[in-house]
Motif scaffolding. Structure first.
Motif, PDB file in Angstrom:
ATOM      1  N   TYR A   3     -49.726 -77.797  15.903  1.00 12.75           N
ATOM      2  CA  TYR A   3     -48.865 -78.884  16.383  1.00 12.75           C
ATOM      3  C   TYR A   3     -47.472 -78.853  15.740  1.00 12.75           C
ATOM      4  CZ  TYR A   3     -53.588 -80.385  17.516  1.00 12.75           C
ATOM      5  OH  TYR A   3     -54.870 -80.422  17.962  1.00 12.75           O
ATOM      6  N   VAL A   4     -47.283 -77.885  14.860  1.00 12.69           N
ATOM      7  CA  VAL A   4     -45.986 -77.758  14.198  1.00 12.69           C
ATOM      8  C   VAL A   4     -45.149 -76.681  14.882  1.00 12.69           C
ATOM      9  CG1 VAL A   4     -44.914 -77.320  11.931  1.00 12.69           C
ATOM     10  CG2 VAL A   4     -47.064 -78.522  12.053  1.00 12.69           C
ATOM     11  N   THR A   5     -45.703 -76.118  15.951  1.00 12.17           N
ATOM     12  CA  THR A   5     -44.992 -75.087  16.706  1.00 12.17           C
ATOM     13  C   THR A   5     -44.082 -75.731  17.752  1.00 12.17           C
ATOM     14  OG1 THR A   5     -46.745 -74.976  18.349  1.00 12.17           O
ATOM     15  CG2 THR A   5     -46.930 -73.492  16.458  1.00 12.17           C
ATOM     16  N   GLU A   6     -43.341 -74.904  18.449  1.00  9.79           N
ATOM     17  CA  GLU A   6     -42.425 -75.416  19.474  1.00  9.79           C
ATOM     18  C   GLU A   6     -43.172 -76.036  20.649  1.00  9.79           C
ATOM     19  OE1 GLU A   6     -39.693 -72.244  20.399  1.00  9.79           O
ATOM     20  OE2 GLU A   6     -39.126 -72.028  18.301  1.00  9.79           O
ATOM     21  N   GLY A   7     -44.380 -75.567  20.895  1.00 11.37           N
ATOM     22  CA  GLY A   7     -45.178 -76.169  21.972  1.00 11.37           C
ATOM     23  C   GLY A   7     -46.092 -77.282  21.462  1.00 11.37           C
ATOM     24  N   GLY A   8     -45.939 -77.604  20.171  1.00 15.76           N
ATOM     25  CA  GLY A   8     -46.867 -78.524  19.525  1.00 15.76           C
ATOM     26  C   GLY A   8     -46.994 -79.878  20.199  1.00 15.76           C
ATOM     27  N   LEU A   9     -45.885 -80.407  20.692  1.00 16.58           N
ATOM     28  CA  LEU A   9     -45.907 -81.743  21.305  1.00 16.58           C
ATOM     29  C   LEU A   9     -46.854 -81.794  22.502  1.00 16.58           C
ATOM     30  CD1 LEU A   9     -44.737 -84.619  21.366  1.00 16.58           C
ATOM     31  CD2 LEU A   9     -42.909 -83.751  22.832  1.00 16.58           C
ATOM     32  N   PHE A  10     -46.851 -80.733  23.321  1.00 20.27           N
ATOM     33  CA  PHE A  10     -47.723 -80.697  24.501  1.00 20.27           C
ATOM     34  C   PHE A  10     -49.199 -80.664  24.091  1.00 20.27           C
ATOM     35  CE2 PHE A  10     -44.025 -78.134  26.396  1.00 20.27           C
ATOM     36  CZ  PHE A  10     -43.372 -79.290  26.782  1.00 20.27           C
ATOM     37  N   TYR A  11     -49.482 -79.817  23.067  1.00 20.17           N
ATOM     38  CA  TYR A  11     -50.880 -79.696  22.623  1.00 20.17           C
ATOM     39  C   TYR A  11     -51.361 -81.005  22.001  1.00 20.17           C
ATOM     40  CZ  TYR A  11     -49.320 -74.892  23.110  1.00 20.17           C
ATOM     41  OH  TYR A  11     -48.762 -73.740  23.590  1.00 20.17           O
ATOM     42  N   LEU A  12     -50.468 -81.597  21.216  1.00 21.78           N
ATOM     43  CA  LEU A  12     -50.810 -82.869  20.572  1.00 21.78           C
ATOM     44  C   LEU A  12     -51.124 -83.931  21.626  1.00 21.78           C
ATOM     45  CD1 LEU A  12     -48.774 -84.388  17.620  1.00 21.78           C
ATOM     46  CD2 LEU A  12     -49.579 -85.821  19.459  1.00 21.78           C
ATOM     47  N   ASP A  13     -50.259 -84.025  22.611  1.00 20.03           N
ATOM     48  CA  ASP A  13     -50.414 -85.026  23.672  1.00 20.03           C
ATOM     49  C   ASP A  13     -51.708 -84.787  24.457  1.00 20.03           C
ATOM     50  OD1 ASP A  13     -49.643 -87.186  25.170  1.00 20.03           O
ATOM     51  OD2 ASP A  13     -48.496 -85.992  26.608  1.00 20.03           O
ATOM     52  N   THR A  14     -51.985 -83.519  24.751  1.00 26.14           N
ATOM     53  CA  THR A  14     -53.177 -83.188  25.546  1.00 26.14           C
ATOM     54  C   THR A  14     -54.466 -83.469  24.775  1.00 26.14           C
ATOM     55  OG1 THR A  14     -51.901 -81.423  26.585  1.00 26.14           O
ATOM     56  CG2 THR A  14     -54.281 -81.349  26.887  1.00 26.14           C
ATOM     57  N   VAL A  15     -54.520 -82.992  23.522  1.00 18.30           N
ATOM     58  CA  VAL A  15     -55.730 -83.213  22.718  1.00 18.30           C
ATOM     59  C   VAL A  15     -55.942 -84.708  22.503  1.00 18.30           C
ATOM     60  CG1 VAL A  15     -56.790 -82.833  20.450  1.00 18.30           C
ATOM     61  CG2 VAL A  15     -55.592 -80.965  21.588  1.00 18.30           C
ATOM     62  N   ASP A  16     -54.872 -85.428  22.204  1.00 22.56           N
ATOM     63  CA  ASP A  16     -54.958 -86.877  21.983  1.00 22.56           C
ATOM     64  C   ASP A  16     -55.548 -87.574  23.203  1.00 22.56           C
ATOM     65  OD1 ASP A  16     -54.216 -89.383  20.559  1.00 22.56           O
ATOM     66  OD2 ASP A  16     -52.869 -89.621  22.257  1.00 22.56           O
ATOM     67  N   HIS A  17     -55.060 -87.197  24.367  1.00 20.55           N
ATOM     68  CA  HIS A  17     -55.535 -87.838  25.607  1.00 20.55           C
ATOM     69  C   HIS A  17     -57.021 -87.583  25.835  1.00 20.55           C
ATOM     70  CE1 HIS A  17     -55.784 -89.126  29.753  1.00 20.55           C
ATOM     71  NE2 HIS A  17     -56.210 -87.923  30.106  1.00 20.55           N
ATOM     72  N   PHE A  18     -57.426 -86.332  25.742  1.00 16.06           N
ATOM     73  CA  PHE A  18     -58.825 -85.996  26.060  1.00 16.06           C
ATOM     74  C   PHE A  18     -59.802 -86.505  24.995  1.00 16.06           C
ATOM     75  CE2 PHE A  18     -57.020 -83.412  29.301  1.00 16.06           C
ATOM     76  CZ  PHE A  18     -58.014 -83.264  30.250  1.00 16.06           C
ATOM     77  N   VAL A  19     -59.423 -86.324  23.745  1.00 15.45           N
ATOM     78  CA  VAL A  19     -60.336 -86.731  22.668  1.00 15.45           C
ATOM     79  C   VAL A  19     -60.551 -88.243  22.687  1.00 15.45           C
ATOM     80  CG1 VAL A  19     -60.485 -86.949  20.163  1.00 15.45           C
ATOM     81  CG2 VAL A  19     -59.980 -84.754  21.174  1.00 15.45           C
ATOM     82  N   ASN A  20     -59.490 -88.993  22.974  1.00 15.57           N
ATOM     83  CA  ASN A  20     -59.622 -90.447  23.044  1.00 15.57           C
ATOM     84  C   ASN A  20     -60.372 -90.885  24.289  1.00 15.57           C
ATOM     85  OD1 ASN A  20     -58.192 -92.043  20.828  1.00 15.57           O
ATOM     86  ND2 ASN A  20     -56.725 -90.428  21.266  1.00 15.57           N
ATOM     87  N   ALA A  21     -59.921 -90.388  25.452  1.00 17.19           N
ATOM     88  CA  ALA A  21     -60.455 -90.889  26.721  1.00 17.19           C
ATOM     89  C   ALA A  21     -61.893 -90.467  26.954  1.00 17.19           C
ATOM     90  CB  ALA A  21     -59.570 -90.419  27.873  1.00 17.19           C
ATOM     91  N   TYR A  22     -62.272 -89.279  26.495  1.00  9.47           N
ATOM     92  CA  TYR A  22     -63.623 -88.787  26.784  1.00  9.47           C
ATOM     93  C   TYR A  22     -64.484 -88.650  25.533  1.00  9.47           C
ATOM     94  CZ  TYR A  22     -61.186 -88.189  31.058  1.00  9.47           C
ATOM     95  OH  TYR A  22     -60.426 -88.456  32.165  1.00  9.47           O
TER      96      TYR A  22
END
Lengths: 41, 512
Positions: free
Chosen positions: B383-402
């Motif tokens: 999540y400290v990479t340049e694409g980190g924001l997308f991965y953070l947002d995606t994992v956060d959404h799935f882990v919380n919602a499901y």
């Protein structure tokens, strides 16, 4: 603020903060009854 | 089960009951209270949202919270062993909860790093005029701008993010190493009162700004027609569920460190209502500030309303820059408030994992903390990479919602319908507590909560298929999002294969 907004704010504030205050009062009284201290482990 | 970890004499304990309550409050009060709740209220009927919110609090939030206190306190174990004792084949549920917590910790710490950076950037408002370009482009250096084109462009490590993330890791590690009483409890005793005072100062400043009343009007003006919308009720149950740290396995671990004589129901009421009171206060501060910003910008309040990361790191810097005086002071205060709220939650998330690992592998605290922080630290680099924001947002959404919602649903179904130990739990709670939980607690957990959580899962899935989350590519959502949930599930199954807790011990101890 509109009157209805103020009413909703008051309902929320009384229920939440009032409920919290009541819970804390119960906690302190129960703790005093138990061992005379609210923080006594 | 490790005797060294779980023995009554040697198992970690809170120094005081107040320490436990402050630590549990610290766990529940997190970033979402400040950046999620205000927007959820605004989006779902304004003041009218309070009605489903209170219903959700009374029928799901508080009952599950008190149930978890009872489970942890009664069995004196982390979540995996606790569920083993409830029903032998369900240890995996505890591991799944611990796995979800671990997954959340890997990105939560990065957000703490952002907060630390923005405490520094507040000095002299270093974000400049275009706060969005500063945060997304300059600070995060997010790859290719928008998803889905840039989703898979990992890019290099962002040193500006890595350094504060490592500092946040060092603080978390230090607190966890010191243990329950000297680390978590001590930190909560200092940080929680400070957090409340800091929020009060921010709210007082915000409500005295020009235009604050307009913001509060937008927040609290009720739209009662929204109450007929199922999505509003789902939002209320979701807010209460995500906000209270339930189904993370945290509250089970925390209450397992309680002394034998503890008022469980009232502790739950205090923690639950503190959390709700805090987010109510935060919503007042946020919308008063947004009303001020809208006035300064000459636009309606609805045009500046945001939530989550954008609210905190793009909109609030604008508010801070627009303040008439003491801009840097209020900038530091705001981001320090976020950091304090976040670090107490972060520590609790990892403590739930550490408690489970220690019991399973008979490890010392130091060894367990080293393993858990080490592994989470390596994963957090993603999540400290340049694409980190997308991965953070995606994992956060799935882990919380499901992850969280399904785990919470399974927990309630297990206790109420599969193991049928709800009445035993109720007797345990009532025998300990001044406030008896009564039949509302049983009815809520047996009927209302399972139906609502089940509906949340189905509703979420239906929305998922209707429209890809945030427009991200399907491959990303499946691999990173669904993959992270699946990974926690597989790990849970693997760890529970060698189910090892001697069930009869508790039978003999009279706890079963």
């Amino acid at each position: 603020m509109s009157t209805e907004a103020i009413i909703m704010f008051l309902i929320g504030a009384v229920l939440l903060w009032g409920g919290l205050a009541l819970s804390v009062v119960i906690y302190v009284r129960a703790a005093r009854r138990d061992d005379g201290s609210a923080t006594g482990g | 089960m490790s005797s060294s970890v779980n023995d009554e004499q040697t198992r970690d304990q809170w120094g005081t009951k107040l320490g436990f309550i402050l630590a549990a409050m610290g766990s529940a009060i997190g970033l979402g209270n400040i950046w999620r709740y205000p927007y959820v209220v605004y989006e779902n009927g304004g003041g009218a949202f309070l009605i489903p919110y209170f219903v959700a609090l009374a029928t799901a939030g508080l009952p599950i919270l008190i149930l978890e206190y009872s489970l942890g306190h009664r069995y004196r174990q982390g979540a995996p062993a606790t569920f083993h004792f409830v029903s032998r084949r369900w240890e995996g549920l505890g591991w799944w909860m611990a796995g979800i917590s671990f997954m959340i910790a890997t990105y939560y710490v990065v957000i703490l790093g952002w907060c630390l950076s923005f405490i520094w950037y507040s000095l002299g408002e270093q974000w400049g005029e275009d706060t969005g370009a500063f945060f997304i482009g300059e600070y995060l250096a997010t790859s290719s701008g928008a998803a889905p084109e840039g989703f898979w462009e990992l890019g290099g490590l962002q040193w500006k993010v890595l350094v504060p993330t490592l500092i946040a890791w060092a603080m978390v590690y230090f607190l966890l190493q010191r243990g329950v009483s000297k680390g978590i409890e001590m930190a909560s005793r200092i940080l929680m009162p400070a957090l409340i005072v800091m929020l009060l100062v921010i709210v007082l400043r915000a409500v005295t700004l020009d235009g604050a009343a307009n913001g509060l009007d937008v927040l609290f003006t009720p739209d009662f027609s929204a109450l007929g919308d199922a999505a509003v009720w789902v939002a209320a149950y979701g807010q209460v569920f995500f906000s209270l740290s339930i189904a993370f396995s945290i509250m089970i671990a925390y209450s397992s460190y309680l002394p034998s004589r503890t008022d469980l129901s009232n502790s739950g009421l205090i923690v639950g209502l503190s959390n709700a009171s805090f987010e109510f206060l935060a919503a007042i501060g946020v919308f008063a500030a947004l009303g001020f910003l809208a006035g300064v910008s000459g636009v309606p309040v609805t045009e500046v309303v945001e939530s989550g990361v954008v609210l905190a790191f793009v909109v609030f810097p604008q508010v801070i820059s627009a303040l008439p005086a003491l801009n840097s002071v209020f900038g530091v205060l705001f981001f320090a408030t976020l950091f304090f709220a976040g670090i107490t939650s972060m520590v609790s998330i990892l403590e739930a994992v550490i408690a489970a690992i220690r019991e399973k592998f008979d490890l010392s605290r130091r060894a367990a903390v080293n393993w858990v922080c080490g592994m989470a630290g390596v994963i957090s680099l993603l999540y400290v990479t340049e694409g980190g924001l997308f991965y953070l947002d995606t994992v956060d959404h799935f882990v919380n919602a499901y992850g969280l919602v399904v785990a919470g649903l399974a927990e309630v179904l297990l206790v109420a319908w599969i193991a049928r130990t709800l009445n035993e739990q109720r007797e345990h709670i009532d025998s300990m507590s001044y406030v008896k939980v009564g039949s509302w607690w049983t009815i809520s957990l047996k009927f209302i909560t399972p139906v609502l959580l089940g509906f949340m899962v189905v509703y979420g899935l239906w929305q998922e298929f209707a429209e890809p989350y945030e427009g991200y590519p399907g491959s990303g959502l499946v691999i990173i999002g669904a993959g992270s949930v699946l990974l926690t599930l597989l790990l849970a199954m693997a760890l529970s294969l060698n189910s090892r807790a001697p069930h009869d011990d508790l039978v003999h101890a009279g706890k079963k």
